[in-house]
Scaffold this active site. Structure first.
Site, PDB file in Angstrom:
ATOM      1  N   SER A  12      13.091  25.500  24.105  1.00  0.00           N
ATOM      2  CA  SER A  12      12.449  24.483  23.259  1.00  0.00           C
ATOM      3  C   SER A  12      13.379  23.588  22.460  1.00  0.00           C
ATOM      4  O   SER A  12      12.934  22.613  21.867  1.00  0.00           O
ATOM      5  CB  SER A  12      11.474  25.150  22.284  1.00  0.00           C
ATOM      6  OG  SER A  12      10.287  25.500  22.941  1.00  0.00           O
ATOM      7  N   LYS A  29      11.323  20.354  11.902  1.00  0.00           N
ATOM      8  CA  LYS A  29      10.225  20.765  12.798  1.00  0.00           C
ATOM      9  C   LYS A  29       9.133  21.445  11.966  1.00  0.00           C
ATOM     10  O   LYS A  29       9.437  22.187  11.028  1.00  0.00           O
ATOM     11  CB  LYS A  29      10.790  21.716  13.857  1.00  0.00           C
ATOM     12  CG  LYS A  29       9.806  22.093  14.969  1.00  0.00           C
ATOM     13  CD  LYS A  29      10.456  23.018  16.001  1.00  0.00           C
ATOM     14  CE  LYS A  29       9.507  23.314  17.156  1.00  0.00           C
ATOM     15  NZ  LYS A  29      10.109  24.207  18.177  1.00  0.00           N
ATOM     16  N   SER A  52       9.309  22.727  23.160  1.00  0.00           N
ATOM     17  CA  SER A  52       8.346  22.422  22.129  1.00  0.00           C
ATOM     18  C   SER A  52       8.880  21.520  21.018  1.00  0.00           C
ATOM     19  O   SER A  52       8.087  20.928  20.285  1.00  0.00           O
ATOM     20  CB  SER A  52       7.838  23.722  21.505  1.00  0.00           C
ATOM     21  OG  SER A  52       8.854  24.367  20.763  1.00  0.00           O
TER      22      SER A  52
END
Lengths: 494, 95
Positions: free
Chosen positions: A183, A79, A159
């Protein structure tokens, strides 16, 4: 020859050790998938092909002489929130334009030390603020799942939408992700993947771009419960560079998998049955209860009276912490600078242009609730409500409950640019209604795919555990995975 | 509680984010939606409840007060939009 990218990490670990294929072959297969799919899914914001091949070659050498680590040669996605030395790290924000850290986050350093291979950086909501991966400066991530017979583009959740989409579409074997209010677990549920947010303090936050420091935790998204256990074992550590990293040895999570859940007490909180929730979610929850009962677990009703207050309290605490953490983006030390007539004008121009709308909203809310005269009414009150939320969980544990079973999300994946959800910021926030309680109490939570809805989209169940008892979540999660099976989207992306 | 456009502009100024008149108007509505949502907390009885300051019961770790890191000024300014001789460069702040 079998499609190497369909292998689980557990399979590939054995295959690499047996020399059925090399890490370079595996890595090239993933790089090929990324090249074919990324313009459709937009899961990666940076692909580090050369670095990946070099890491794979080094891994093949170690595998050859028997010195390979726990993840030797396994290709992973990272990420964009994790600092990776010399590599694009921008939290998918315009304000971090061009930022390449001169250091490596502890979580990713742990993965590389165990031999993992980095394929690239994954798309996400800007600064991890969002539930649909539509706030990224680098554009929307698309869910590999579609409704049966439909071409409508769906969101992968957020997210960690890039992480979830990439794992579901086999663009990496597993991915790092982070979870501040849901998330990891919400995108995992939206994509038929497994995601675990460990206990606060289990993974070091050092080198991870901060959103809300008292809530942020890193964790993996993977294809299976076992793979997520393998990844978490490597990601977690005791880190002197993060004072909130807890001094507890990291257990062998994989050892818990396959152990019987007979006699375990599973709590079912009625407060997670929300008005207006699709009947399919209730049905799925009941299925989960039946599976665990059939496996010998004891099902007990528990009361969590403060559940509904977790989300409003979160929308005070998280923006307050974010407004403070994001004060560092000033156009001076890194990233974007937009000139102004003096230094304050430069700050204001930089932050106006560098932050997207959702980030600005949260900074303004946070600044407001912390401003003179409002601190007690908002922040202090929210922190007191947080104590009550945690107490609900503490009481369950005191009554002998081993884990709590809930739905992971109040719906399946929704469409990109959904007008209803974008008409009011609060509607989007409600996506995290079942996951945010876990962050507020600092507990571990895992989302496991448990079925498909009527339109063929995946739905997940969430298991919540006692502090630092991730092992029990993997143990129970495997029972759900065994009963539900695994879910694969039809490949339309190449 | 709700905010008016003047308050939004004042808060944006505190947060060092430039907002146009239009943006301030739009954000006023959005912020009021969020503030309206968090108002539910008024229903909760918090008498005698201590605020949560740490989710994990752990004594704050301490370390020796010694220098363990440093001598990397060039690395520190490496990502700066403007730097000179290992200093960050900013618009003039003193006359």
């Amino acid at each position: 020859m079998t499609d190497l990218t369909k292998l689980t990490i557990a399979d590939a670990r054995d295959g690499l050790k047996n020399k059925d294929y090399t890490s370079l072959e595996l890595t090239d297969a993933f790089l090929g998938n990324i090249e074919k799919a990324n313009d459709k899914l937009n899961a990666y914001v940076a692909v580090t092909a050369d670095k990946a091949r070099n890491m794979a070659k080094a891994s093949d050498e170690k595998l050859g002489n028997g010195t390979g680590g726990a993840l030797e040669g396994i290709p992973l996605g990272v990420k964009d929130l994790f600092a990776t030395e010399g590599v694009h790290t921008q939290a998918c924000s315009h304000i971090l334009d061009g930022f390449k850290p001169t250091y490596e986050s502890t979580v990713t350093a742990n993965l590389w030390a165990d031999g993992a291979v980095m394929l690239g950086k994954l798309n996400m909501d800007e600064f991890a603020m969002g539930s649909s991966n539509e706030t990224s400066y680098y554009g929307n991530v698309i869910n590999p799942w579609r409704k049966a017979g439909s071409n409508q583009e769906l969101v992968p959740g957020g997210s960690s939408g890039g992480s979830a989409s990439a794992v579901a579409a086999h663009l990496c074997m597993g991915a790092t992700a982070t979870d501040t209010g849901g998330s990891i677990r919400q995108p995992a549920a939206f994509t038929g993947t497994v995601g675990i947010k460990p206990t606060y303090g289990r993974c070091s936050r050092w080198g991870t771009v901060a959103f809300a420091s008292s809530l942020d935790q890193a964790g993996p998204i993977a294809q299976t419960v076992r793979d997520s256990a393998i990844l978490l074992k490597s990601m977690a550590s005791v880190d002197p560079k993060d004072t909130t990293s807890v001094d507890l040895p990291v257990p062998d999570y994989e050892a818990a998998i396959g152990q019987s859940v007979k006699g375990l007490k599973i709590g079912i909180p009625a407060e997670y049955r929300m008005d207006g929730m699709p009947e399919e979610i209730n049905t799925l929850w009941q299925k989960g209860i039946d599976w665990l009962k059939d496996a010998g677990a004891e099902i007990v009703d528990i009361a969590m009276p403060h559940t509904k207050y977790a989300l409003p309290a979160y929308y005070i605490v998280a923006p307050a912490e974010a407004s403070s953490n994001l004060a560092r983006y000033d156009g001076v030390r890194y990233g974007l600078r937009v000139p102004g007539k003096d230094i304050v004008d430069m700050y204001e121009n930089t932050r106006a242009e560098g932050f997207g709308d959702e980030v600005k909203r949260r900074i303004l809310i946070g600044t407001y609730v912390l401003s003179a005269g409002y601190y007690d009414a908002y922040y202090l009150k929210a922190q007191k409500v947080r104590t009550l939320i945690k107490r609900d969980f503490d009481l369950a544990w005191e009554n002998g409950v081993d884990a709590i079973l809930t739905p992971a999300t109040p719906s399946a994946a929704f469409g990109v640019a959904d007008q209803d959800l974008h008409s009011d910021p609060v509607k989007m926030y409600l996506n995290d209604i079942f996951t945010v309680t876990v962050n507020m109490a600092g507990l571990p939570g895992i989302a496991v795919p448990a079925g498909l809805d009527n339109s063929g989209l995946p739905l997940g169940l969430q298991l919540i555990g006692k502090p630092f008892d991730e092992a029990t979540l993997f143990q129970i999660g495997q029972v759900i995975e065994d009963a539900a099976g695994r879910f694969e989207p039809d490949n339309w992306w190449g | 509680m709700s905010v008016d456009t003047e308050t939004v502009k004042r808060v944006a100024r505190l947060a060092r984010i430039k907002v146009s008149e239009d943006e301030a108007t739009r954000m006023t509505g959005e912020l009021n939606a969020i503030l309206g949502f968090v108002e539910q907390l008024d229903e909760v009885n918090i008498d005698g409840v201590e605020p949560l300051t740490s989710v994990v019961e752990q004594t704050m770790k301490k370390r020796e007060d010694g220098v363990t890191d440093g001598s990397k000024a060039a690395k520190i300014v490496q990502n700066a939009p403007a730097s000179e001789d290992n200093f960050f460069m900013v618009p003039k702040v003193v006359e």
